[in-house]
Structure formats: structure tokens, C-alpha cells
Design an enzyme around this catalytic site. Sequence first.
Site, PDB file in Angstrom:
ATOM      1  N   GLY A 259      55.196 -29.873  68.846  1.00  0.00           N
ATOM      2  CA  GLY A 259      55.599 -28.686  68.085  1.00  0.00           C
ATOM      3  C   GLY A 259      54.442 -28.070  67.315  1.00  0.00           C
ATOM      4  O   GLY A 259      53.958 -27.008  67.661  1.00  0.00           O
ATOM      5  N   GLY A 487      58.379 -35.633  68.895  1.00  0.00           N
ATOM      6  CA  GLY A 487      57.527 -36.717  69.357  1.00  0.00           C
ATOM      7  C   GLY A 487      56.997 -37.574  68.227  1.00  0.00           C
ATOM      8  O   GLY A 487      56.231 -38.492  68.454  1.00  0.00           O
ATOM      9  N   ARG A 646      54.952 -44.003  50.272  1.00  0.00           N
ATOM     10  CA  ARG A 646      55.343 -45.156  51.077  1.00  0.00           C
ATOM     11  C   ARG A 646      55.384 -44.781  52.550  1.00  0.00           C
ATOM     12  O   ARG A 646      55.889 -43.725  52.921  1.00  0.00           O
ATOM     13  CB  ARG A 646      56.733 -45.623  50.639  1.00  0.00           C
ATOM     14  CG  ARG A 646      57.306 -46.733  51.461  1.00  0.00           C
ATOM     15  CD  ARG A 646      58.703 -47.092  50.976  1.00  0.00           C
ATOM     16  NE  ARG A 646      58.663 -48.090  49.935  1.00  0.00           N
ATOM     17  CZ  ARG A 646      59.440 -48.098  48.855  1.00  0.00           C
ATOM     18  NH1 ARG A 646      60.305 -47.136  48.669  1.00  0.00           N
ATOM     19  NH2 ARG A 646      59.345 -49.054  47.966  1.00  0.00           N
ATOM     20  N   ILE A 647      54.833 -45.646  53.373  1.00  0.00           N
ATOM     21  CA  ILE A 647      54.859 -45.409  54.817  1.00  0.00           C
ATOM     22  C   ILE A 647      56.126 -46.056  55.376  1.00  0.00           C
ATOM     23  O   ILE A 647      56.394 -47.238  55.150  1.00  0.00           O
ATOM     24  CB  ILE A 647      53.582 -45.986  55.461  1.00  0.00           C
ATOM     25  CG1 ILE A 647      52.359 -45.191  54.996  1.00  0.00           C
ATOM     26  CG2 ILE A 647      53.691 -45.994  56.991  1.00  0.00           C
ATOM     27  CD1 ILE A 647      52.402 -43.696  55.260  1.00  0.00           C
ATOM     28  N   ASN A 649      57.196 -46.192  58.675  1.00  0.00           N
ATOM     29  CA  ASN A 649      57.054 -46.891  59.954  1.00  0.00           C
ATOM     30  C   ASN A 649      55.558 -46.913  60.283  1.00  0.00           C
ATOM     31  O   ASN A 649      54.951 -45.869  60.549  1.00  0.00           O
ATOM     32  CB  ASN A 649      57.855 -46.159  61.041  1.00  0.00           C
ATOM     33  CG  ASN A 649      57.709 -46.802  62.421  1.00  0.00           C
ATOM     34  OD1 ASN A 649      56.654 -47.318  62.787  1.00  0.00           O
ATOM     35  ND2 ASN A 649      58.778 -46.769  63.199  1.00  0.00           N
ATOM     36  N   GLY A 721      52.990 -35.330  58.739  1.00  0.00           N
ATOM     37  CA  GLY A 721      52.716 -34.644  60.004  1.00  0.00           C
ATOM     38  C   GLY A 721      51.456 -33.804  59.990  1.00  0.00           C
ATOM     39  O   GLY A 721      50.853 -33.558  61.029  1.00  0.00           O
ATOM     40  N   GLU A 722      51.065 -33.338  58.821  1.00  0.00           N
ATOM     41  CA  GLU A 722      49.972 -32.375  58.795  1.00  0.00           C
ATOM     42  C   GLU A 722      48.703 -32.865  58.118  1.00  0.00           C
ATOM     43  O   GLU A 722      47.610 -32.379  58.395  1.00  0.00           O
ATOM     44  CB  GLU A 722      50.473 -31.068  58.167  1.00  0.00           C
ATOM     45  CG  GLU A 722      51.368 -30.355  59.162  1.00  0.00           C
ATOM     46  CD  GLU A 722      52.244 -29.267  58.564  1.00  0.00           C
ATOM     47  OE1 GLU A 722      51.861 -28.111  58.661  1.00  0.00           O
ATOM     48  OE2 GLU A 722      53.318 -29.581  58.020  1.00  0.00           O
TER      49      GLU A 722
HETATM   50 MO1  MOS Z   1      54.006 -27.345  60.771  1.00  0.00          MO
HETATM   51  S1  MOS Z   1      52.481 -26.007  61.038  1.00  0.00           S
HETATM   52  O1  MOS Z   1      54.779 -26.557  59.425  1.00  0.00           O
HETATM   53  O2  MOS Z   1      54.977 -27.473  62.170  1.00  0.00           O
END
Ligand code: MOS
Length: 755
Positions: A259, A487, A646-647, A649, A721-722
Site C-alpha cells: 500500500g 502485508g 512497545r513492539i 510482534n 509502518g512509516e
Molecule cells: Mo501511509 S503514506 O499514510 O500509507
Amino acid sequence: MSALAQTSWRPDGASDPLATRHGLIGAPVSRIDGPLKVAGQARFAAEVSMPGLLHAGFVYSSVARGRIKAIDTAAAEALPGVALVMTHRNAPRMKPPALFGTTPEAAGASDLPIMQDAEIHWNGQTVAVVLAETREQAEEAAALVAVEYESLPAVTAFAAAKAHAHPPESVLGEPAVLEIGDAEAALAAAAVKVDLTFTTPRQNHNAIELHAATIAWEGDRLTIHDASQLVTMTAATIAQVFDLDPKQVRVLSPYVGGGFGGKCLWDHQILGAAAARLAGRPVRVVLSREGVFRLVGGRTQTEQRVALAATADGKLDALIHTGVAAMTAHNACPEQFTFPARHLYAARTFKLVQQVAEMDMLANTFMRAPGESIGTFALECAIDELAEKLGADPVAFRRGIEPEKDPTSSHEFSTRHLNEAYAAGAERFGWAKRSATPRARRDGEWLIGMGCATGTYPYYRMPGGAARITLTADGRARVAAAAHEMGMGTATVQSQVAAERLGLPLDRVSFALGDTELPPSPVAGGSNQTAAIGAAVIAAHTELVKALLKLAGNASPLAGLSTDEVEGRDAGLGKRGDAARFESYASILRRAGRDEVTVQAEAPMPLELQKWSMHSTAAQFCEVRVSESTGEVRVARFLGSFDCGRILNAKTARSQFRGGIVMGLGLALTEETLFDERSGRIVNATMAEYHVPVHLDVPEIEVIWTDIPDPRTPMGARGIGEIGITGVGAAVANAVYNATGKRIRDLPITLDKLL
Ligand code: MOS
């Protein structure tokens, strides 16, 4: 109350974010969707079959601004297998999609009308859609559509657009201009300073899965199997475009092949639905790789200035970060490159200004850490240059300007352990072996250098998430939310969260997602989904406990206990700290004469964001080898040391961090959308000419993390994610400088710039 055994999470941070007593939180659980994917059993949007399915082909405008003067579809219509050629002349009437950010449900990447008139707004805009029995027939017919344009003057050169640059109304709800003190005066008076310009190019989304949708109408009911990171918002916006009730639109997206901000609502889903309606048959749209470049925006071009003034004792007297991003008049993505500078360093004065320059081009959009990825490139290269002028080690210099609280707001940090991340990263990477003098290490023709940079990304949690839990008498739980699996392991991690709270083994818990018939979800963007959905799962669990205590009644060992006093354990509910008072779920439900119990709840409002400055941080370390003969840069080693709460996974987290870093290597070294400033045409609309890192470009990447819970977030976690991509561009550039003595302030760092 025990800090480790709360069943409910409260936005005031008063209670513990998450119990870890069952060992599921942080465990390196493999993705539960993995076996389905490797066996080819996970069905993606382009793989849904329907009887009578037609395939779409697209015709893209070849001018940047103008009007369609004439369009000849006869040759296309005459081809075998062609069912429809749709142009602005026969497209159904549709409203322009509501622009992302204008309402909580608006998903439009742009608010331009779609195929409603002869106007052309960018080079690549769809001017015709062909439907045919096969994809090949549709593509061939599309190539036969003849379009004549009347060209109008267009702004396709960044310099021309920049002459009219202006601050946007807001940057993601924040002011575009933020000034504290007189930073320019401080800069002018400073003895040690840098004042630098950085440029970053356009970049395009290149997820492995092409943008795709399989679309069917049944009367006024519309079903879209989409590749989407915002199903709830897509359904709402499609309903608005076609004047339907949101309940008449169902969007399904159980699997998405990548994505990164690009799998949102673009013209192709709307055009596909319009064409399906006209043809009276279901339609499959799969954009070609070129089509993704023409119709799906990416990261935009920027020019940034970073000017820093230092005091004699190595503090910051001024932090100036200003610049211009290319945008259109029809979208809302000003690329928040000044955001890192708002939260990272203590300084006496600040001047942070974002401007946009409007161009006639495809709407730009979110692309993994929009703003922060390229903002940290400029800021962190400038910090490296200033540290060098001060004769300071870049790690030590950064640690010396670490703020005690948010430097531009009055808020305390929820948690922040960047210095610990730097210490652990530097130790592990062997930073002490770096020579402060450039060109000090070589191996034959290869110059070797080390660099570091700070990464940062905000914690977001968007409102509107809900979750449902169904607990069955056989001791299983089905959890559901219209969340997104691009994913990253959404279903896996949320199953862990649910199983941990329920006190059930992981294989007794399932998590359904990606369907607007499930409880609504905000966008899987801004790295917010884990917290947004996790908060909803926790809220639903609290409701479930309430319902179970009610069902248990007075005959239960649990009689008289409140939700705060019990916990899920051993497939049942028990009183905290009291092994004797326990009843299994099976027993509670059996005594109540129930096969199952279902609850649904909404996540509480994200009030934590109003009270705290909440940001993840990272210390990124890079070692490069640069060929003195060719200028080629090879990344030899990379280490990311993260402070992200905290992680949940360890396995999926490691992949997220590594994936972000890999994308950062592309940003640093190879990725560049080539935009012809004369025509506004993207000229490298193919993966053969748009270079993303391949296996041979990716070295050993080590990732470590502090794993210190953030007590202000649900579960103690912040989205990850970023953040991985942030700081990578600067870590590479700073390493290239250490190797070669050359400062490259223009991305990507290609070999021509080093010769
Ligand atoms: Mo992220 S660029 O907000 O999918």
C-alpha cells in the site's frame, strides 16, 4: 491496581496499556495470512471472478492542460470483443469525489470531476475507458481511440510554479508557518552556522500488486473488490460520487499487495464503476504499470532550505526549515517536510514555513512518511554539516540538543528515548570506528564511510474505528473490523492483542478484515491502524467482559465482580490475583443457554493526542562504499535503532522496519520520477526505468528497538509502518560525505553527482 493486568485501556493513560501475562505480546508470531499467500489461496482484487466479466483498457491524455476537441472511437468500437467505449460524451453523471480531509469519510485524492467534460488537467488523465471480453482486446482497442486536443498554457515547470508559491491553508491541520523568536536575526548573528538548500524529486508508488478493482452492480447496489487501504472511506466517497446511500456500496479488500499510501481512491475505481453501470456487466480494472504512473500520484518534488545557528557551547540558537512542494490546485497533500523540525531538537528560535507551488500535474499523494521522509533528509544532512563545523561527533551533538519537552508546543512527550536508541545503535554498529575526517578509509578503489541520522514519525490514532467480537461456547473468538492487510501483519497482530486479553490460545482467535460489512475502520495510513484498531478491539473486549459477567449471574464464582476486577485467562474469566474465582467461557455460555455472545464497540476518541507530544524516533546508521572510478554507491551495512513504544510482534515489526529502510535506500540512491517540464509528461513510467532497490542493492540490515511502552497509547505501542524510511536518506548522504568528502544535497545520490 496491577500495572500488568488491566482489561480496559483509558485515554487518560491512567491504566496500563496492555497485559503481557500470556506472552503473546511481542512474540515473533508468523503472519497468519502467510500460508494462504504462498499457496496462492489468498484472493486479491484482480483475482475475483464473476460471470460476464469485462476487462478495462485506459486511454490517457497526452497534453497537460487543454480540451478534447474531437475523439474518434469508431475504430475501437469495431474491434472484436469490445463492449463499450466510455468518454466524457457518454459517461454517467457523477459528482466529483469529496477531497480527502474535508470530511472524516472523504477519500478523494483530488476533487476534480472525473470524465464529466472535455477539460484536461494533467498529462495522463483518462480520456476514454474501453471495456472488452479480454484485457488484450481492451488494450488494443484503447490504442485505437484517436483524440484531438486543443492545448492550453500549462504550468509544468517547477521554477515557474515556485514564483507563485504560497503557504497552504494548513498542513494536515497544522499551521503552515510556525515561528518562535527571530530565527533569521539569530542566524545572521551566529558565528557557527549552515544555510543550505536541498532538493528532492518526485517519486512514484510501485507496490508489487498493481492497482486493481473488480466491480459489479446489482441494481443500485455496488460491490467493489478493491486493493485498498481505506475501505470504509472508499465506500462512503463512491456513494457520494454516484449519489447512493453508503449502505448500497460494499468494498472488500481482504488482501493488498503493498500500500504505502498509494492504494487509495483514484479515478480507476470510479471510472470502472461508471463503465460497469453503462455496460450492465461486471468489470475488472487492473492498471498497467504505466497506468499506475499516469493515474496514481506519488511523492512530490520539493526544494527545502535548512539553516542552523549554533551557540559556542554546541546548542542550537536558530532552527530554520522552509521550502516549497509542488502540488495541484485540486488536492490536499502539501508534503509536511517541516514536521520533523517541529519536534526533534531544542533550539532558542524557530522558523518553519511550508509553501506549495501549484502545477498542472497528477495530484500528488501520501507515500510512506510523506514529509518526514524527505524532511529528515534535509534536516539531518544539515545537522551533520553543522556538527562538522563545530568539530563535534554527530551522535554526541544530537544527544546534546535533545529537548526535554516538545520544543514548539507546550506538551510533554508521552515517552521519548532517542538518546537510548542512539547509544544502543552506535554501540552495535561500531560507530566509534568511524573517522571524523572524510576519505580516511579505503579498500582499493572503494572509499568507505559511515553516517547517521535521526528518523522520526508521529503517533497518530484516527477516530471512527470499531470492532466486533463473537465468543462461542467452544472457546473460540471471532474478531472483526474493516481494517486493512497490506502485508504488514494486521490480522496477526490484532489476533495477538485479542487472544492476550481473552486468555485464549492464538489459534482459537480469528480476525476478519477488509470488508465494509464489518465494523468501520479509519484509513490504514499515517501508521495509525495498529493503534486505531487495537483500541477498538480493547473496547470491544471490555464490552464482552461486561456481557459475560451479566450472563454469569449470581450462581457464578464471578458473582459480584466488576469488569476491572477480572481478566481473561485459561479460556475463561477469573478474578485478578485469585486463582479460585474463575469460570470458563464455555461454562458461562452453557449456563446462560447461549451458543455465542457478540459485542461491538467503538474505540474511544484519541484524546491522548491533545495532551501529549507523541512521536516515534530512530537512530539510523549507514556504511557505504563509493567507487572512486565510477561514483557508484553501494550500501555495505545499515542499522536502525528504533524507539516506537512497545513492539507487539517482533517478527512483523522487524519486517516493517526493514521494509521502510529498503524504501529509504531507494529514496536515497535510485528513485526518481522523471517529469518532462515542457510537456508535463512522466517519461519513465515503467519499473525498467524507475529504479527501486533490488536484492543486490540491499545489504545486511539490522534493526533493534528500545521496547519501552508508551503509557499514553492503547497497548503501549505506536505505529511503525512509516518511521523506517525516515532518516535513511540523510544517513546514506552523510555516509557518502564521510567516504568521499562530497555533500550531495539533491536526491537521489546518483553516480553522476559524485564524479
Ligand atoms: Mo501511509 S503514506 O499514510 O500509507
